[in-house]
Design an enzyme around this catalytic site. Structure first.
Site, PDB file in Angstrom:
ATOM      1  N   PRO A  56       0.865  -1.351  -0.058  1.00 24.28           N
ATOM      2  CA  PRO A  56       0.074   0.075  -0.015  1.00 24.28           C
ATOM      3  C   PRO A  56       0.937   1.095   0.137  1.00 24.28           C
ATOM      4  O   PRO A  56       0.322   2.368  -0.501  1.00 24.28           O
ATOM      5  CB  PRO A  56      -0.899  -0.107   1.236  1.00 24.28           C
ATOM      6  N   PRO A 103      50.620  10.745  -9.170  1.00 28.01           N
ATOM      7  CA  PRO A 103      51.720  11.642  -8.930  1.00 28.01           C
ATOM      8  C   PRO A 103      52.894  10.913  -8.154  1.00 28.01           C
ATOM      9  O   PRO A 103      54.005  11.324  -8.181  1.00 28.01           O
ATOM     10  CB  PRO A 103      51.231  12.509  -7.847  1.00 28.01           C
ATOM     11  N   ASP A 157      57.482   4.559 -17.008  1.00 28.06           N
ATOM     12  CA  ASP A 157      58.201   5.640 -17.116  1.00 28.06           C
ATOM     13  C   ASP A 157      58.837   5.830 -15.725  1.00 28.06           C
ATOM     14  O   ASP A 157      58.209   5.251 -14.485  1.00 28.06           O
ATOM     15  CB  ASP A 157      57.071   6.939 -17.093  1.00 28.06           C
ATOM     16  N   LYS A 197      65.064   3.109 -20.823  1.00 28.41           N
ATOM     17  CA  LYS A 197      66.375   2.481 -21.154  1.00 28.41           C
ATOM     18  C   LYS A 197      66.009   1.569 -22.409  1.00 28.41           C
ATOM     19  O   LYS A 197      66.808   0.495 -22.703  1.00 28.41           O
ATOM     20  CB  LYS A 197      66.684   1.197 -20.175  1.00 28.41           C
ATOM     21  N   ASP A 206      48.807  11.821 -15.399  1.00 29.06           N
ATOM     22  CA  ASP A 206      47.782  11.363 -16.505  1.00 29.06           C
ATOM     23  C   ASP A 206      48.493  11.263 -17.665  1.00 29.06           C
ATOM     24  O   ASP A 206      49.257  12.139 -18.345  1.00 29.06           O
ATOM     25  CB  ASP A 206      46.684  12.588 -16.357  1.00 29.06           C
TER      26      ASP A 206
END
Length: 410
Positions: free
Chosen positions: A46, A177, A200, A222, A255
């Protein structure tokens, strides 16, 4: 029956009638999963919570605005009984038993013929956790196990080998970061599933130590360059490994698209017909200042911030930065890759109108254990960098926001 463990099974409810009795909080929690399963849901109640009513208004469920009545469970495949009326729950449960409808009862698990597991999903896998007995069930413990398994799947700490062929390709992953906890959940999972990782120097190096022994880790700095430029060599390495049928992760700092040359890699992969996924990362341009207690914007101080590359000096013909215009802005200026050029950058900004007293902060090795912050002004930053032996990588923040927060790490 309660002495025996429940038999786990996955119900395929698409297009099949499911009846839910009660429109309260229990229904509100359970209905989204039933809707996602494609069930033909009939709610008998209800009243309903605003969220449940919104589901009915959107046509996701059919709402019968009345109490339970005999016959409501006819032709149902599955039922969820969750009203506050114990007598109605008992009668509905008896009807479900008579019609052989699997039935969950929110008020009495012992009287139910089915139990709802704690569920969670990650990349096409559904985790469902059930306790083995009805009596003594601890929903919080069950949910905690569910959460631990799902979190492990999402962040890559819980990895199961794929026994079916995976589609080879490359993922350009922004690692953030430097702090390994600041990589995205998706990035961490893809890293854990990789066959080859080309990393990296500025990526989250601590994560590489967690990779299984079979994963080949290649230091991008490298890669043998041969007759190619550095970036071309990286592009070719990505293509070569992907063509060998391997899952390749290009792990980049920050990013992929913020001074990360990610688009060059994506274009090279596209030309070679290699599928590529791009996973955004937390940019050091905002995260490193934040970690050092510096907001790049602040009410009443700076309504804008500009991020520029300082890898070439303002008087270099290769520079694409409009330094005279930047000097006229009142907001925050964030300079990446500019430690060795900061003297000429400061001189240029002052020459074009920026106050020599403008605060400057240099945050070295931001978000890592080696993070340190050195403060100066545009007038003193060149000598400060030399005196304090500030080395890359460091994020340079120029503007009044430098003086807003408490000095030091937030």
């Amino acid at each position: 029956m309660a002495e025996h463990p429940a038999y786990p099974v996955g119900l395929r409810l698409t297009g099949r009638r499911v009846v839910v009795l009660g429109g309260g909080q229990v229904a509100q929690r359970r209905l989204p999963a039933l809707i996602a399963a494609g069930a033909d849901i009939h709610l008998v109640s209800p009243e309903a919570t605003p969220s449940v009513e919104a589901m009915a208004d959107a046509g996701e469920i059919t709402w019968h605005r009345r109490p339970y009545a005999e016959g409501d469970l006819a032709q149902a495949w599955y039922a969820l009984i969750a009203t506050s009326d114990t007598d109605a729950n008992t009668r509905a449960s008896a009807e479900a038993e008579a019609h052989r409808v699997w039935c969950v009862r929110s008020d009495d698990a012992d009287a139910a013929t089915a139990w709802t597991p704690a569920t969670g999903s990650s990349e096409g896998v559904t985790v469902a956790v059930l306790t083995t007995k009805a009596r003594g069930r601890d929903p919080r413990h069950t949910a905690a196990i569910r959460d631990a398994v799902v979190e492990g799947l999402r962040d890559g700490t819980l990895v199961a080998p794929h026994h079916r062929t995976r589609t080879p390709g490359v993922a350009l992953v922004g690692g953030g970061p430097g702090d390994p906890d600041l990589i995205t959940v998706r990035g961490r999972r893809l890293l854990a599933e990789a066959d080859v990782v080309i990393a990296d120097r500025l990526g989250p190096r601590d994560l590489l130590a967690e990779l299984p022994p079979h994963v080949e880790v290649i230091d991008a700095a490298k890669i043998p360059y041969g007759r190619f430029m550095a970036q071309e060599a990286i592009n070719n390495a990505l293509i070569e490994h992907a063509r060998q049928g391997k899952s390749v992760v290009r792990l980049k700092g920050g990013d992929p698209y913020v001074f990360g040359r990610g688009m060059e890699e994506l274009q090279a992969l596209a030309e070679a017909g290699i599928p590529c996924t791009v996973v955004p990362g937390i940019s050091s341009s905002i995260s490193v200042p934040g970690a050092a207690g510096i907001p790049v914007t602040h009410r009443g101080v700076a309504h804008e911030f500009t991020v520029v590359s300082g890898h070439v000096a303002p008087d270099d013909e290769r520079s694409l930065v409009d330094w005279p215009s930047l000097a006229k802005l009142t907001g925050t200026l964030v300079v990446l890759m500019g430690v060795d050029k900061i003297g000429r950058i400061a001189e240029t900004l002052v020459a074009h109108g920026r106050s020599p007293d403008t605060p400057v902060a240099l945050v070295q090795e931001g978000t890592t254990a080696a993070q340190r912050r050195v403060d100066a002004t545009l007038a003193t930053v060149a000598e400060t960098v030399v005196a304090q032996e500030v080395k890359p990588p460091a994020v340079i923040v120029i503007g009044e926001v430098v003086a807003v927060g408490p000095r030091g790490t937030a």
